[in-house]
Design an enzyme around this catalytic site. Structure first.
Site, PDB file in Angstrom:
ATOM      1  N   LYS A 161      -2.798   0.895   4.945  1.00  0.00           N
ATOM      2  CA  LYS A 161      -2.954  -0.565   4.827  1.00  0.00           C
ATOM      3  C   LYS A 161      -1.697  -1.277   5.310  1.00  0.00           C
ATOM      4  CE  LYS A 161      -0.288  -1.191   0.974  1.00  0.00           C
ATOM      5  NZ  LYS A 161       0.713  -2.231   0.657  1.00  0.00           N
ATOM      6  N   ARG A 188       5.751  -7.701   3.264  1.00  0.00           N
ATOM      7  CA  ARG A 188       6.796  -7.401   4.247  1.00  0.00           C
ATOM      8  C   ARG A 188       6.193  -6.963   5.569  1.00  0.00           C
ATOM      9  NH1 ARG A 188       8.726  -4.708  -0.430  1.00  0.00           N
ATOM     10  NH2 ARG A 188       8.122  -2.680   0.386  1.00  0.00           N
ATOM     11  N   GLY A 190      15.520   4.630  -7.576  1.00  0.00           N
ATOM     12  CA  GLY A 190      15.505   3.550  -6.594  1.00  0.00           C
ATOM     13  C   GLY A 190      15.532   2.193  -7.274  1.00  0.00           C
TER      14      GLY A 190
END
Length: 437
Positions: free
Chosen positions: A293, A357, A108
């Site tokens: 979270k 984000r 990734g």
């Protein structure tokens, strides 16, 4: 007659008050000036004969000065002991992990995958760091210009990073593998490259979340997708933004594995002057805290977007922390993990900082934007959006009520508006939240 007059005179003289004895005047040179008062009009002035007050204050201050010196000396000694212990520990625990590592692969090329590749590559010039990507354009950008043109374009990458779209080339001869693929795409991705994976290759998971349909964490997803139940697994988590890691700002994280020796090896591979790595055996606690979270961060963003104030923010995050602890401990996590770096530390960073984000998704939801519009405008994955529904299913499985995180899931599913969700949470019975576990 004369005798009577004499007696009267004697009597009168006897009852006259005595004259005051005159006091000797002080010489002008030694006469004290009148006292000056700065306090209230009724204040009683100090006695004039306390000429030694300054000396008394000096005598009283001496023990205080001595106590301060003793405290400072104790602090200095404690710090020196800590530094000596740290140096001694590093000498005793020196390892050749980095020296014997020849190749690391990163699956990734997102923000954190790129940052971790750069961090490891910078530790050793002759270490090959291979990034397995899908995007040919990003591959060419990394190989030719040493930048990730899609993520972190302002940061130059070490020249020993090589990008490829070939799984066979990326994985060949790798000593460690960092998995940075979003959770929801991990199973299909890993199944596609499983034939190129060495059964003994340690997988270090950077991905945080729960698989939506199966409720699995990465510690379950990776071995299952690779068809190897014994695939070595480590999870890396903690309060860390990729941009700050790239800028070499001080950061602390946790590596967790049931294999203590493996966790120690990864700790030595990653630790640097700007990255402090702790070890843990509590894989469940680190993974669940890292997944939940993100959902709580969306809730924090909603509060910010609705301008509900600091009181509301503090109450919401505190309640969310309790909900995460209730579920994680039911699943076998250790309470100390949830109060540490990968728990409270990661929650504080994700909930309160604009670089998050997930928090930004909540901020835009609270400001009135639609989720589809928000997601279509982002070039990164906000794991909390897809994890929210899985969290509620997991809570039902373990019989834990989670009002704040459930409200987030309902907002994401467009079943509640943020305003309605806040009203319903505030109208819960006053004692109810405290006993929901």
């Amino acid at each position: 007659m004369a005798a009577a007059a004499a007696a009267a005179a004697t009597t009168t003289t006897t009852f006259l008050p005595p004259l005051p004895t005159p006091r000797p005047r002080l010489a002008a040179a030694v006469r004290r000036p009148p006292p000056i008062f700065t306090g209230a009009a009724n204040a009683v002035p100090p006695p004039e004969d306390e000429d030694s007050s300054d000396d008394d204050d000096g005598d009283a201050a001496a023990p205080r000065r001595s106590a301060r010196k003793d405290r400072r000396r104790a602090v200095r000694i404690a710090w020196e002991k800590l530094v000596r212990w740290s140096r001694s520990w590093r000498r005793r625990n020196r390892s050749d992990v980095l020296e014997t590592t020849r190749k690391v692969v990163v699956l990734g090329g997102g923000l954190f995958g790129t940052a971790m590749a750069a961090h490891v590559a910078a530790k050793k010039a002759d270490l090959e760091v291979s990034m397995l990507l899908r995007d040919d354009l990003v591959c060419r950008s990394i190989n030719n210009r040493h930048i990730n043109c899609k993520y972190l374009p302002e940061h130059r990458l070490p020249e020993n990073i090589v990008a490829t779209t070939s799984a066979a080339d990326a994985l060949a001869g790798a000593d460690y593998c960092f998995h940075a693929v979003p959770v929801q795409f991990s199973s299909s991705f890993l199944e596609g490259i499983s034939t190129h994976v060495d059964p003994k290759l340690p997988f270090i998971s950077l991905s945080k979340g729960l698989e939506l349909n199966t409720l699995r964490t990465m510690s379950k997803i990776i071995p299952r997708a690779l068809g190897n139940r014994r695939q070595p697994f480590i999870v890396l988590s903690g309060p860390s933004f990729a941009v700050e890691l790239m800028s070499k700002l001080p950061t602390a994280m946790v590596v967790a594995s049931k294999d203590k020796k493996l966790a120690s090896s990864v700790q030595q591979l990653l630790a640097s002057p700007n990255l402090r790595i702790s070890t843990s055996s509590d894989v469940t606690g680190v993974e669940i805290a890292g997944a939940l979270k993100n959902v709580l961060a969306i809730a924090a963003g909603i509060v910010e977007g609705m301008n509900l104030g600091n009181n509301c923010m503090a109450a919401l995050v505190a309640q969310g922390c309790s909900e995460i602890r209730w579920l994680a401990t039911k699943m076998g996590a250790k309470p100390t993990t949830l109060s540490g770096l990968s728990g409270s530390g990661d929650i504080m960073l994700t909930c309160f900082v604009n670089l998050s984000r997930n928090r930004n998704v909540g901020l835009r939801l609270g400001s009135g934007e639609k989720l589809d519009e928000i997601m279509s405008s982002m070039n990164q994955v906000a794991e909390g959006v897809s994890t929210a529904g899985a969290v509620i299913a997991l809570a039902q499985k373990y019989n834990v009520k989670m009002p704040v995180l459930t409200a987030v899931a309902r907002i994401i599913d467009n079943e509640l508006t943020p305003k309605k969700a806040v009203m319903e949470l505030m109208n819960l019975p006053q004692q109810h939240i405290l006993i929901m576990k």
